[in-house]
Enzyme design. Structure first.
Site, short mmCIF file in Angstrom:
data_model
loop_
_atom_site.label_atom_id
_atom_site.label_comp_id
_atom_site.label_asym_id
_atom_site.label_seq_id
_atom_site.Cartn_x
_atom_site.Cartn_y
_atom_site.Cartn_z
N ASP A 64 23.78 40.31 28.50
CA ASP A 64 22.50 40.36 27.80
C ASP A 64 21.45 39.52 28.54
OD1 ASP A 64 20.84 40.87 25.27
OD2 ASP A 64 20.90 38.68 25.36
N LYS A 104 17.83 40.75 30.60
CA LYS A 104 16.50 40.15 30.42
C LYS A 104 16.00 39.58 31.74
CE LYS A 104 17.64 39.14 25.60
NZ LYS A 104 18.30 38.14 24.74
#
Lengths: 437, 437
Positions: free
Chosen positions: A204, A208
């Site tokens: 994750d 980003k």
């Protein structure tokens, strides 16, 4: 200037989707006053219509196939909150942009994998693609980079980009507990998913970071080339040793550029106490940005959750409302420059990384071990700053912690590979990189 | 989408003006690539053409009267860096906006005094008025509020908005020196002006707070109604006592809204250790923003200087370049909503403020003084949390420090007025407000 209502089609009604609907309902008058036009939801779509939701599903037109929102005729903007890098999310976003329909999305996986290609579609048709909610929740870091810092040559972007990991590391430090116990507690409190792999293994955060690096360096970063490590091998010992040495351990995403290439990596990192990133606790996210001529900026805020993420999604909707008029399509690029100008090329390999390292070894406590270990480092020309062995135990392995001066990653890996094969070393060495902030 | 060069007329060539010219020269290719069009300086204007500057003045067309930039025909955007709330700065900005020409300015005094009126002119003609550089230097806080947080109902904006004051307070804490000595040192290092009144008396911070409050609460805030105190009465004793009690002293600008009105105040403030604002050192600026549904955001960065301020000015120029096309004027408001919708009305009076207080009294050290002081507070129903008298001295006044529980400002002022008239109290009481972050 348009004054007719801005009509939304929302795909995906989970935590974030529900938060967006609630925010638009709760702040209807406030938004209308600020925008000079109403924001109305005309269509919604999700997998299961009958699920319990925090708003009245029957108030909005239901669409079975979310991809239809790309072309259905009473929608001005598509809000994609389905998630996932492919499947219906990709089909919907690509379809809407190709049809000239603006898209607001919170989907970091989609952008990490297909961002540059989608930007090219968006810029061809003049449809806006906005994604503030995809990175760091309520912190307007996309806007800060894309617009606020556009005049800068950026050199480093470093962030705490995953609230679950930061919560776990903060709790490990506060309680002295081991990773697995704190993870279980985080799951019980809803701070970690039932299947936590995506968060705790760094994926994750890497999604980003890919978006931030593409934005900040104007490069079509290949997600697959990022170096990604999670926090699963961090022990209570590591946190205690780090504190003793003046550091805290954070999962950082770091993207650097010196003009000769871009490096991007996600890994647990020793950060000196009292630097801004070290002081970020719990589920908060934070990003430190360095550039010329601005210097160093630091942005901190809630990184996830229905409210903060909805704040970012609706901000993007307002931006679309202000900037899409009958007069013509948007001219602004999706990233900091137009998709056709994005730099391509490989990221710099992790083996070229140069930095300081923390190494924890679990060893049998007997004379000569320290000499054997230091001999390997000496032979690889790795210079040590300190060595700590606090515990003594004749019956069980004890931890030894070493801090190095600057060394090249490839050299370090060779050295600790060799050290891991020493007879007295009972487990694979744990290596944590140190980042000077 | 426009591809012709964006032609700038720059008025004011001091530190910031010089920084903007240098940035546009140094990053010419980078800006052209990101914007898809060149940014060129066609005209410059300043008071004295012959002054030594860090760039070649002869490279640009000189204009004697800066106000001419509003109408001269080879300028697309006016960059106003003259400063001052009236005079040529006001004439130039008003003239340019009235003529439909976009303006980028770093002038906080101008916006604090004439912001709402200028916004009305800008929105009438569709000319953009951008002012990121007017608040907190390189931190894109105007963009964060105006766009990033537009979907929120904000409740508090609190910031360290003056780098000079923060430098002085940080140095006082680090060295134990008194205000006057640290001010002299700051002047020697160029961190404070030869005439420091504007900074140390809080005016500069109040200008910036006025802009943030107008932006965040959509209200035409009257600068003259702000409560403004500077840092000139803070002593080394205050800093030491604050630290002992678990606080640091910061000059904060705070604007609050609970839906029933707006309060705005600038004053030295006790902020608990380890909260983000308390940890901001030296010439840095920082802003904490709280709203619903986003929660709490914190932004920190360099608040002044040629580089950071130029970064913000040129970011605004890029925003203008992206958003002004032949197709039509801008539709976005100057603040978070259109000037015609800005709320008018008085700020809440400072006498209504409710909070905790730190009070330092210099008293003659003799029996009965503490009783006399506490009797006054008791009579005004002000509840005390702690009283500290560390020093004893038969020959000179000693400081007593009191911390109160929550009390109303009007009551506190009455109480300390009375205490100041006690015979044993040798100097006017020093009152510092505490803010919970």
């Amino acid at each position: 200037m348009a004054t007719d209502p801005l009509r939304l089609g929302i795909a995906g009604l989970g935590t974030v989707g529900g938060g967006v609907v609630r925010l638009i309902e709760d702040h209807r008058a406030l938004l209308a006053e600020r925008l000079g036009r109403e924001v109305v939801i005309t269509r919604i779509s999700a997998r299961d219509r009958s699920r319990e939701r925090p708003f009245d599903v029957a108030a909005y037109g239901w669409v079975d196939d979310p991809v239809d929102l790309a072309t259905v005729d009473d929608v001005d903007v598509v809000v994609e909150l389905i998630g996932g890098s492919d499947g219906p999310a990709l089909a919907l976003v690509r379809g809407a942009l190709a049809a000239g329909r603006p898209v607001v999305t919170a989907n970091k996986a989609l952008l990490a994998h297909h961002g540059a290609a989608l930007a090219a579609v968006a810029e061809k048709t003049g449809a806006m693609l906005a994604y503030e909610a995809a990175v760091a929740g309520g912190i307007p870091v996309v806007k800060a980079l894309r617009e606020g810092l556009i005049a800068n040559r950026l050199t480093r972007i470093a962030g705490i980009l995953n609230g679950t990991c930061n919560y776990i590391l903060s709790r490990m430090e506060a309680t002295g507990a081991e990773f697995a116990d704190v993870l279980a507690e985080a799951q019980a409190h809803g701070y970690a998913e039932a299947d936590p792999a995506f968060d705790i293994e760094g994926t994750d955060a890497a999604h980003k970071l890919t978006i931030l690096a593409t934005l900040g360096y104007g490069a079509a970063v290949d997600f697959g080339q990022l170096h990604v490590e999670g926090i699963t091998s961090i022990t209570a010992d590591d946190i205690a040793f780090a504190r003793e040495l003046g550091y805290r351990i954070k999962l950082l995403g770091i993207a650097e550029s010196d003009g000769n290439g871009i490096a991007a990596r996600v890994h647990p990192t020793l950060v000196a106490h009292h630097t801004p990133l070290a002081e970020v606790d719990g589920v908060y996210n934070a990003v430190q940005i360095e550039g010329e001529p601005v210097g160093r900026l630091f942005l901190e805020g809630p990184g996830a959750g229905a409210g903060p993420t909805a704040s970012a999604v609706v901000a993007d909707l307002c931006y679309v409302a202000w900037n899409t008029d009958a007069e013509g399509p948007s001219s602004a690029p999706v990233y900091m420059k137009h998709a056709a100008n994005l730099v391509t090329g490989d990221l710099r390999p992790m083996s070229d990384h140069v930095g300081r390292f923390y190494i924890r070894l679990n060893v049998i406590d007997r004379p000569g071990v320290m000499a054997a270990v230091t001999e390997v480092f000496a032979r690889h020309a790795v210079s040590l700053e300190s060595i700590i062995q606090r515990k003594r135990d004749a019956d069980a392995p004890v931890p030894i912690v070493l801090m190095t001066h600057e060394a090249r990653e490839a050299v370090m890996q060779a050295a600790i590979g060799e050290i891991g094969r020493l007879e007295a070393v009972t487990a694979p060495p744990c290596l944590i990189r140190l980042e000077t902030m």
